[in-house]
Design an enzyme around this catalytic site. Structure first.
Site, PDB file in Angstrom:
ATOM      1  NE  ARG A  34      -4.326  -1.529   1.950  1.00  0.00           N
ATOM      2  CZ  ARG A  34      -5.203  -2.079   2.661  1.00  0.00           C
ATOM      3  NH1 ARG A  34      -4.848  -2.078   4.136  1.00  0.00           N
ATOM      4  NH2 ARG A  34      -6.180  -2.591   2.433  1.00  0.00           N
ATOM      5  CE  LYS A 199     -16.236 -14.237  11.552  1.00  0.00           C
ATOM      6  NZ  LYS A 199     -16.520 -13.186  12.716  1.00  0.00           N
ATOM      7  N   GLY A 352      -6.931  -6.678   0.373  1.00  0.00           N
ATOM      8  CA  GLY A 352      -6.843  -7.335   1.603  1.00  0.00           C
ATOM      9  C   GLY A 352      -5.822  -8.541   1.543  1.00  0.00           C
ATOM     10  N   GLY A 376     -12.393  -4.046   1.196  1.00  0.00           N
ATOM     11  CA  GLY A 376     -13.813  -3.776   1.699  1.00  0.00           C
ATOM     12  C   GLY A 376     -14.152  -2.951   0.670  1.00  0.00           C
TER      13      GLY A 376
END
Length: 395
Positions: A34, A199, A352, A376
């Site tokens: 990043r 998840k 991510g 996200g």
């Protein structure tokens, strides 16, 4: 949206909201992706004679200074990449920030301390957030939004400061938006999407949206066990979200009705414990032993997923296929990454953990069409959600 090419920055104080939220091991940066992605915009402003004030968050401190989340190591690495010292302010809007900015010469760079050390950055209360935004805005003449990984947050530095200053988007956000348009408005087909991570609840919105856009959806990672359980299979001690079983069954039914191919693993690596040295074995995905937990897709699944990518023209990947940080459970993620490289598709790695996996496993970043800096934010864009940070830059 205006870009940095549309504004005069010479001799001006330019506040750049970057995303420098990098993983740290103590004071050591373990993945500087990043930071490197932020350099082109910062350098472009430096080359045009701006006084560049960079701000970012790191981690999730609770509105007060926490040494473990200091951006000091980032200032050092940013300076190395720019080839010039980066002045570091030890606070966000206080005496150090004001002095550091006040002493900044044209064409030089300063970095403010972690924005989330101030409770106003993430406050739900508009007045509290606005008061912090006022103080940030006082440090600059122009605002440049370039932290794509934060544009889905209604935070002071992302949403409120642009309303207080002339503003533009940086090169990183401009590139991210061009890529996302290719995934939503001008899609070359077949369009394959690979979803992983822990998840299924984190991906519900994007699955719902992609059922109307993708030709096939491949599922791995910890989230796959909820899909397998929804089909009636034993998943042992694997990660399972029982409250999502009905929702997953609904998605599988909708996919079948729409002709969207859902591809699930045919085998998994099942271990006796969540540990690299635990006993582990390849088992059929529909016969996971009750005393084991799945930690990666198996070799046959890796081949299957690669085959499903071979004829794709567009591929979006978000989420690793297993616990790639542990070598025994890294092979599924490696197989998917290689499958992207071997395809002739326009490939997007959706930020991510997926981006971290690509770098950790030693792949050449240039072998992929695009590696996003915002997991996200990418997912919410693909869901069709309005992103506060982009809204603010449109005004």
């Amino acid at each position: 949206m205006k870009t940095i090419d549309d504004i005069d920055v010479s001799g001006k104080r330019v506040l750049v909201r970057a995303d420098l939220n990098v993983p740290l091991d103590g004071g050591r940066i373990t993945d500087d992706g990043r930071i490197r992605a932020s350099v082109p915009t910062i350098k472009a402003l430096v080359d045009r004679g701006a006084k560049v004030i960079v701000c970012s968050h790191l981690g999730r401190p609770k509105g007060a200074p926490e040494p473990a989340y200091s951006l000091a190591p980032v200032a050092g690495r940013l300076g190395e990449l720019l080839g010039a010292d980066v002045a570091f302010a030890t606070d966000t809007v206080g005496e150090s920030a004001q002095a550091t900015v006040g002493e900044l010469a044209d064409g030089r760079v300063a970095l403010l301390e972690n924005l989330r050390f101030n409770p106003g950055e993430t406050a739900k209360d508009d007045a509290e957030r606005g008061a912090f935004a006022d103080r940030l805005a006082e440090l600059a003449d122009v605002y440049v939004g370039d932290g794509f990984g934060a544009v889905h947050r209604k935070h002071a530095s992302v949403y409120d400061v642009p309303a207080r200053l002339p503003h533009a988007v940086g090169g990183l956000i401009a590139t991210e938006l061009d890529v996302l348009e290719r995934l939503t408005e001008d899609v070359q087909r077949p369009y394959a999407v690979i979803l992983g991570g822990s998840k299924v609840s984190d991906k519900l919105g994007v699955i719902d949206s992609l059922l109307d856009k993708a030709d096939r959806i491949l599922v791995g990672g910890g989230m796959v066990f909820t899909f397998l359980a929804a089909q009636g299979h034993e998943v042992g001690k694997s990660l399972l979200e029982k409250d999502q079983l009905d929702r997953v069954r609904e998605y599988l039914a909708r996919a079948e009705a729409k002709g969207v191919e859902f591809v699930l693993p045919v085998d998994v690596i099942a271990a006796t414990a969540f540990a690299a040295d635990a006993d582990h074995a390849v088992v059929s995905a529909d016969a996971i032993p009750a005393d084991r937990l799945g930690l990666d897709i198996g070799p046959a699944s890796g081949e299957l997923f690669a085959d499903k990518l071979a004829d794709a023209q567009t591929v979006f990947w978000n989420g690793p296929m297993g616990v790639f940080e542990m070598e025994p459970y890294s092979h599924g993620t490696r197989a998917v990454a290689q499958g992207l490289i071997d395809s002739d598709a326009f490939t997007v790695v959706g930020g991510g953990d997926s981006a971290a996996a690509v770098r950790t496993l030693g792949f050449d970043e240039n072998a992929f069409g695009h590696i996003s800096t915002g997991g996200g934010a990418s997912l919410e864009y693909l869901e069709g959600k309005s992103l506060p940070g982009l809204e603010a830059l449109e005004g």
